[in-house]
Scaffold this motif. Sequence first.
Motif, PDB file in Angstrom:
ATOM      1  N   HIS A 134      -3.174 -16.606 -14.585  1.00 42.00           N
ATOM      2  CA  HIS A 134      -4.155 -17.643 -14.240  1.00 42.00           C
ATOM      3  C   HIS A 134      -4.264 -17.909 -12.738  1.00 42.00           C
ATOM      4  O   HIS A 134      -4.887 -18.897 -12.333  1.00 42.00           O
ATOM      5  CB  HIS A 134      -3.872 -18.956 -14.986  1.00 42.00           C
ATOM      6  CG  HIS A 134      -3.783 -18.778 -16.465  1.00 42.00           C
ATOM      7  ND1 HIS A 134      -4.819 -18.299 -17.226  1.00 42.00           N
ATOM      8  CD2 HIS A 134      -2.754 -18.997 -17.330  1.00 42.00           C
ATOM      9  CE1 HIS A 134      -4.451 -18.232 -18.494  1.00 42.00           C
ATOM     10  NE2 HIS A 134      -3.204 -18.649 -18.586  1.00 42.00           N
ATOM     11  N   TRP A 135      -3.681 -17.049 -11.913  1.00 35.28           N
ATOM     12  CA  TRP A 135      -3.901 -17.080 -10.469  1.00 35.28           C
ATOM     13  C   TRP A 135      -4.779 -15.876 -10.110  1.00 35.28           C
ATOM     14  O   TRP A 135      -4.494 -14.755 -10.518  1.00 35.28           O
ATOM     15  CB  TRP A 135      -2.585 -17.015  -9.703  1.00 35.28           C
ATOM     16  CG  TRP A 135      -1.843 -18.312  -9.681  1.00 35.28           C
ATOM     17  CD1 TRP A 135      -0.991 -18.803 -10.619  1.00 35.28           C
ATOM     18  CD2 TRP A 135      -1.882 -19.283  -8.628  1.00 35.28           C
ATOM     19  NE1 TRP A 135      -0.501 -20.027 -10.234  1.00 35.28           N
ATOM     20  CE2 TRP A 135      -1.030 -20.351  -9.015  1.00 35.28           C
ATOM     21  CE3 TRP A 135      -2.547 -19.372  -7.396  1.00 35.28           C
ATOM     22  CZ2 TRP A 135      -0.825 -21.476  -8.213  1.00 35.28           C
ATOM     23  CZ3 TRP A 135      -2.350 -20.493  -6.602  1.00 35.28           C
ATOM     24  CH2 TRP A 135      -1.504 -21.527  -7.006  1.00 35.28           C
ATOM     25  N   HIS A 136      -5.813 -16.112  -9.342  1.00 36.46           N
ATOM     26  CA  HIS A 136      -6.781 -15.077  -9.011  1.00 36.46           C
ATOM     27  C   HIS A 136      -6.756 -14.790  -7.505  1.00 36.46           C
ATOM     28  O   HIS A 136      -6.593 -15.703  -6.694  1.00 36.46           O
ATOM     29  CB  HIS A 136      -8.186 -15.519  -9.437  1.00 36.46           C
ATOM     30  CG  HIS A 136      -8.250 -15.954 -10.872  1.00 36.46           C
ATOM     31  ND1 HIS A 136      -8.155 -15.068 -11.923  1.00 36.46           N
ATOM     32  CD2 HIS A 136      -8.341 -17.196 -11.425  1.00 36.46           C
ATOM     33  CE1 HIS A 136      -8.209 -15.718 -13.061  1.00 36.46           C
ATOM     34  NE2 HIS A 136      -8.324 -17.018 -12.796  1.00 36.46           N
ATOM     35  N   GLN A 137      -6.912 -13.515  -7.151  1.00 34.61           N
ATOM     36  CA  GLN A 137      -6.886 -13.077  -5.750  1.00 34.61           C
ATOM     37  C   GLN A 137      -5.654 -13.648  -5.041  1.00 34.61           C
ATOM     38  O   GLN A 137      -5.732 -14.153  -3.922  1.00 34.61           O
ATOM     39  CB  GLN A 137      -8.171 -13.509  -5.037  1.00 34.61           C
ATOM     40  CG  GLN A 137      -9.437 -12.935  -5.639  1.00 34.61           C
ATOM     41  CD  GLN A 137     -10.667 -13.391  -4.872  1.00 34.61           C
ATOM     42  OE1 GLN A 137     -10.827 -13.096  -3.685  1.00 34.61           O
ATOM     43  NE2 GLN A 137     -11.534 -14.143  -5.543  1.00 34.61           N
ATOM     44  N   THR A 138      -4.524 -13.562  -5.731  1.00 34.05           N
ATOM     45  CA  THR A 138      -3.280 -14.170  -5.256  1.00 34.05           C
ATOM     46  C   THR A 138      -2.128 -13.223  -5.563  1.00 34.05           C
ATOM     47  O   THR A 138      -2.068 -12.643  -6.644  1.00 34.05           O
ATOM     48  CB  THR A 138      -3.023 -15.510  -5.974  1.00 34.05           C
ATOM     49  OG1 THR A 138      -4.103 -16.406  -5.714  1.00 34.05           O
ATOM     50  CG2 THR A 138      -1.718 -16.137  -5.504  1.00 34.05           C
ATOM     51  N   ARG A 139      -1.216 -13.092  -4.618  1.00 37.29           N
ATOM     52  CA  ARG A 139       0.028 -12.373  -4.878  1.00 37.29           C
ATOM     53  C   ARG A 139       1.200 -13.254  -4.455  1.00 37.29           C
ATOM     54  O   ARG A 139       1.025 -14.221  -3.704  1.00 37.29           O
ATOM     55  CB  ARG A 139       0.065 -11.024  -4.172  1.00 37.29           C
ATOM     56  CG  ARG A 139       0.021 -11.089  -2.643  1.00 37.29           C
ATOM     57  CD  ARG A 139       0.090  -9.692  -2.068  1.00 37.29           C
ATOM     58  NE  ARG A 139       0.127  -9.710  -0.610  1.00 37.29           N
ATOM     59  CZ  ARG A 139       0.382  -8.628   0.130  1.00 37.29           C
ATOM     60  NH1 ARG A 139       0.616  -7.466  -0.438  1.00 37.29           N
ATOM     61  NH2 ARG A 139       0.399  -8.722   1.457  1.00 37.29           N
ATOM     62  N   VAL A 140       2.392 -12.898  -4.935  1.00 34.33           N
ATOM     63  CA  VAL A 140       3.536 -13.781  -4.750  1.00 34.33           C
ATOM     64  C   VAL A 140       4.785 -12.964  -4.451  1.00 34.33           C
ATOM     65  O   VAL A 140       5.010 -11.905  -5.038  1.00 34.33           O
ATOM     66  CB  VAL A 140       3.748 -14.674  -5.999  1.00 34.33           C
ATOM     67  CG1 VAL A 140       3.883 -13.841  -7.268  1.00 34.33           C
ATOM     68  CG2 VAL A 140       4.965 -15.570  -5.836  1.00 34.33           C
ATOM     69  N   TRP A 141       5.570 -13.458  -3.504  1.00 31.24           N
ATOM     70  CA  TRP A 141       6.934 -12.994  -3.303  1.00 31.24           C
ATOM     71  C   TRP A 141       7.856 -14.009  -3.981  1.00 31.24           C
ATOM     72  O   TRP A 141       7.868 -15.191  -3.608  1.00 31.24           O
ATOM     73  CB  TRP A 141       7.294 -12.930  -1.823  1.00 31.24           C
ATOM     74  CG  TRP A 141       6.685 -11.793  -1.064  1.00 31.24           C
ATOM     75  CD1 TRP A 141       7.209 -10.550  -0.865  1.00 31.24           C
ATOM     76  CD2 TRP A 141       5.428 -11.803  -0.352  1.00 31.24           C
ATOM     77  NE1 TRP A 141       6.367  -9.789  -0.096  1.00 31.24           N
ATOM     78  CE2 TRP A 141       5.262 -10.533   0.237  1.00 31.24           C
ATOM     79  CE3 TRP A 141       4.430 -12.771  -0.182  1.00 31.24           C
ATOM     80  CZ2 TRP A 141       4.148 -10.196   0.996  1.00 31.24           C
ATOM     81  CZ3 TRP A 141       3.319 -12.440   0.586  1.00 31.24           C
ATOM     82  CH2 TRP A 141       3.184 -11.170   1.155  1.00 31.24           C
TER      83      TRP A 141
ATOM     84  N   MET B 243       3.465 -17.712  -1.710  1.00 29.96           N
ATOM     85  CA  MET B 243       2.168 -17.380  -2.297  1.00 29.96           C
ATOM     86  C   MET B 243       1.184 -16.998  -1.191  1.00 29.96           C
ATOM     87  O   MET B 243       1.102 -17.668  -0.151  1.00 29.96           O
ATOM     88  CB  MET B 243       1.611 -18.578  -3.057  1.00 29.96           C
ATOM     89  CG  MET B 243       2.548 -19.184  -4.082  1.00 29.96           C
ATOM     90  SD  MET B 243       2.704 -18.221  -5.574  1.00 29.96           S
ATOM     91  CE  MET B 243       1.075 -18.463  -6.299  1.00 29.96           C
ATOM     92  N   GLU B 244       0.427 -15.927  -1.440  1.00 30.97           N
ATOM     93  CA  GLU B 244      -0.646 -15.515  -0.531  1.00 30.97           C
ATOM     94  C   GLU B 244      -1.950 -15.513  -1.319  1.00 30.97           C
ATOM     95  O   GLU B 244      -2.102 -14.752  -2.274  1.00 30.97           O
ATOM     96  CB  GLU B 244      -0.357 -14.131   0.036  1.00 30.97           C
ATOM     97  CG  GLU B 244      -1.407 -13.672   1.053  1.00 30.97           C
ATOM     98  CD  GLU B 244      -1.146 -12.250   1.537  1.00 30.97           C
ATOM     99  OE1 GLU B 244      -0.456 -12.099   2.552  1.00 30.97           O
ATOM    100  OE2 GLU B 244      -1.611 -11.300   0.857  1.00 30.97           O
ATOM    101  N   VAL B 245      -2.879 -16.378  -0.908  1.00 27.21           N
ATOM    102  CA  VAL B 245      -4.130 -16.578  -1.641  1.00 27.21           C
ATOM    103  C   VAL B 245      -5.295 -16.160  -0.757  1.00 27.21           C
ATOM    104  O   VAL B 245      -5.460 -16.673   0.355  1.00 27.21           O
ATOM    105  CB  VAL B 245      -4.286 -18.052  -2.068  1.00 27.21           C
ATOM    106  CG1 VAL B 245      -5.569 -18.253  -2.849  1.00 27.21           C
ATOM    107  CG2 VAL B 245      -3.087 -18.511  -2.888  1.00 27.21           C
ATOM    108  N   ALA B 246      -6.114 -15.240  -1.250  1.00 28.84           N
ATOM    109  CA  ALA B 246      -7.297 -14.817  -0.513  1.00 28.84           C
ATOM    110  C   ALA B 246      -8.347 -15.930  -0.518  1.00 28.84           C
ATOM    111  O   ALA B 246      -8.336 -16.804  -1.398  1.00 28.84           O
ATOM    112  CB  ALA B 246      -7.876 -13.549  -1.145  1.00 28.84           C
TER     113      ALA B 246
END
Length: 273
Positions: free
Chosen positions: A49-56, A74-77
């Motif tokens: 349920h997170w979009h255009q998002t990646r996570v460490w 979190m890195e969110v475009a």
Amino acid sequence: MTKPRKYATPEGGLPPQSQLLSDRAVFTEAYAVIPRGVMRDIVTSYLPHWHQTRVWVIARPMTGFAETFSHYVMEVAPGGGSTRPEPDAEAQGVLFVTQGEIRLEIEGAAHVMVAGGYAYLPAGCVWQLQGRGDAPAVFHWIRKAYEAVEGIDAPEAFVTSDAAVAPTPMPDCGGVWATTRFVDPADLRHDMHVTIVTLQPGGVIPFMETHVMEHGLYVLEGKAVYRLNRDWVEVETGDYMWLRAFCPQACYAGGPGPFRYLLYKDVNRHMAL
């Protein structure tokens, strides 16, 4: 005019094939160090349920080690984010923005947050988040299951910033060691603290702290030598330290600028038996 602070963010990408394999990464029975160079594209993940998002994911509960919290970067475009961010109704959270701009909505109230922005999200609250601007937004998301206590109200949500809260100097240190506290330490509604610790060049934590609170420490700025259990470890901007309960710890800030880190600890509750 005060110069805006810069906060560390993961560099992503991949190192070249010519880079040496040796680094400062270490995992022991009492602590772990995740250097900034480890936080690359290859270790990112994605969340439902997170979009255009990646996570460490840089900390998670583990039996016999860190047991109370998880810590994400979190890195969110731009335009990315989530309308269903938190899957666990018992989880509270803290967000701390290090890059870019986000729009955070809590129970229908909207807040625009930029680098240095801090938000507390109580368990069960309804919130959503979207990246804004022309570049990715990066923020820390620290999660802990809230331990309710009969007769004590749960804390409410709030949004503030690093710049809005004056650091509290530690006793008898001439101002070289200070803590930015976003909640009152005596407020028993809160069972975790996420603070910013600042040591000026030459400042020290002048004794080997040994305590029940476990820690996650992300270096926002500067460099230092940290004592972890039996070892002295060099750390710098973008590194992460994960300390088990009772791990001895101390610090010497080497300069040339301030050494600052985002600190998690669990507080204010009985020990489960």
